[in-house]
Design an enzyme around this catalytic site. Structure first.
Site, mmCIF file in Angstrom:
data_model
loop_
_atom_site.group_PDB
_atom_site.id
_atom_site.type_symbol
_atom_site.label_atom_id
_atom_site.label_comp_id
_atom_site.label_asym_id
_atom_site.label_seq_id
_atom_site.Cartn_x
_atom_site.Cartn_y
_atom_site.Cartn_z
ATOM 1 N N ASP A 34 0.874 -1.170 0.000
ATOM 2 C CA ASP A 34 0.000 0.000 0.000
ATOM 3 C C ASP A 34 0.910 1.219 0.000
ATOM 4 O O ASP A 34 1.592 1.497 0.990
ATOM 5 C CB ASP A 34 -0.890 -0.019 1.243
ATOM 6 C CG ASP A 34 -1.820 1.187 1.334
ATOM 7 O OD1 ASP A 34 -1.641 2.146 0.552
ATOM 8 O OD2 ASP A 34 -2.706 1.185 2.196
ATOM 9 N N ASN B 91 3.700 2.706 -10.528
ATOM 10 C CA ASN B 91 2.503 2.767 -11.365
ATOM 11 C C ASN B 91 1.232 3.069 -10.575
ATOM 12 O O ASN B 91 0.297 3.640 -11.127
ATOM 13 C CB ASN B 91 2.329 1.427 -12.093
ATOM 14 C CG ASN B 91 0.957 1.281 -12.700
ATOM 15 O OD1 ASN B 91 0.642 1.868 -13.731
ATOM 16 N ND2 ASN B 91 0.098 0.499 -12.050
ATOM 17 N N TYR C 213 -6.156 15.091 -10.091
ATOM 18 C CA TYR C 213 -5.324 14.166 -10.854
ATOM 19 C C TYR C 213 -4.256 14.849 -11.705
ATOM 20 O O TYR C 213 -3.055 14.559 -11.546
ATOM 21 C CB TYR C 213 -6.201 13.252 -11.700
ATOM 22 C CG TYR C 213 -5.422 12.227 -12.484
ATOM 23 C CD1 TYR C 213 -4.874 11.110 -11.854
ATOM 24 C CD2 TYR C 213 -5.206 12.380 -13.850
ATOM 25 C CE1 TYR C 213 -4.140 10.168 -12.560
ATOM 26 C CE2 TYR C 213 -4.492 11.443 -14.566
ATOM 27 C CZ TYR C 213 -3.957 10.341 -13.923
ATOM 28 O OH TYR C 213 -3.228 9.420 -14.628
ATOM 29 N N LYS D 47 -0.070 14.702 -11.097
ATOM 30 C CA LYS D 47 0.862 14.134 -12.069
ATOM 31 C C LYS D 47 1.876 15.174 -12.542
ATOM 32 O O LYS D 47 3.033 14.825 -12.835
ATOM 33 C CB LYS D 47 0.098 13.535 -13.247
ATOM 34 C CG LYS D 47 -0.714 12.298 -12.880
ATOM 35 C CD LYS D 47 0.164 11.146 -12.385
ATOM 36 C CE LYS D 47 -0.622 9.867 -12.218
ATOM 37 N NZ LYS D 47 0.217 8.725 -11.794
ATOM 38 N N THR E 158 -9.295 0.933 -19.535
ATOM 39 C CA THR E 158 -9.211 0.205 -18.274
ATOM 40 C C THR E 158 -10.235 0.782 -17.307
ATOM 41 O O THR E 158 -10.870 1.802 -17.587
ATOM 42 C CB THR E 158 -7.810 0.329 -17.653
ATOM 43 O OG1 THR E 158 -7.585 1.707 -17.299
ATOM 44 C CG2 THR E 158 -6.728 -0.113 -18.630
#
Length: 252
Positions: A63, A90, A168, A172, A203
């Site tokens: 984790d 990842n 998000y 990044k 995905t």
């Protein structure tokens, strides 16, 4: 030293999606691959699937938001392999719905950064002693094309018209800067550190993106994994401190 010396890899968030495709691609190149996953059952299932295909894959509970978990994973890799040649950071989260800056739930934004940025620091620092044992260590941080400030502000790029988000893409973009800083710090150790933009793949992760933009995604996880695999297997004269997709450098 060339890429043939790279034999052991850890991929975080590797039980499904792009992470699993990266793990499978590295295992297919003859590496022992540690499948990092929060859920022990899902990690074990993914590793077993790769072993059934003839690969050397081993599950490790990890984790990335938990320092103790990162430390335990490092000890497990050390006990099993003695060193680590490749770390692919990842594991990532979107935070669910888009988060307009003027409406953002800061608790959600913190959780996104805790995984996408701070989690990379936790895991990388836990694994660095093992990476330093490698003759050709590589670190790949899985970023996003949405982290490109150039694309986000280019009137000719569709990212320009995406809704604004404080979570998000911001996390990044911060990861890209962190990648540069690790590359600077580890240059003397000859550890190559790069960020990969896998592109939007069909995905579970991109379901919210699809709903928000109405764009149909046909790119596969295997296609998205290709750039991370390439950066994980660079020869010693390869780049460090860069941001890349299938076509080469991505503008910051």
């Amino acid at each position: 030293m060339d890429a043939s010396t790279i034999t052991t890899a850890l991929v975080t968030g590797a039980n499904k999606g792009i992470g699993r495709a990266v793990a499978e691609g590295l295992a297919g190149r003859g590496m022992t691959v540690f499948i990092g996953a929060r859920d022990p059952d899902l990690g074990a299932k993914a590793a077993a699937s790769l072993r059934t295909a003839g690969h050397d894959a081993r599950a490790v509970v990890l984790d990335v938001t938990d320092p103790a978990s990162a430390g335990a994973a490092a000890r497990e890799v050390a006990s099993s392999a003695g060193r680590l040649d490749v770390l692919v950071n990842n594991a990532g989260v979107s935070g669910g719905a888009l988060h307009p800056p003027d409406e953002a739930d800061l608790d959600v934004v913190r959780r996104v950064f805790d995984t996408n940025l701070f989690g990379v620091i936790r895991v990388t620092n836990a694994m660095l002693p093992l990476l330093r044992e490698s003759p050709a260590a590589r670190i790949v941080n899985v970023s996003s094309g949405t982290a490109s400030m150039t694309h986000m502000t280019d009137p000719g790029h569709y990212f320009r018209d995406l809704p604004g988000s404080a979570a998000y893409p911001a996390s990044k973009a911060a990861l890209n800067m962190l990648t540069i800083q690790y590359a600077k710090r580890l240059r003397a150790a000859r550890i190559l550190v790069n960020a990969a933009a896998p592109g939007a793949c069909a995905t579970d992760f991109t379901a919210e993106f699809t709903r928000a933009t109405g764009r149909t995604i046909t790119r596969t996880a295997e296609q998205g994994a290709a750039i991370a695999i390439r950066l994980a297997t660079l020869d010693d004269d390869g780049p460090t401190g860069g941001f890349f997709d299938d076509d080469g450098p991505v503008p910051w």
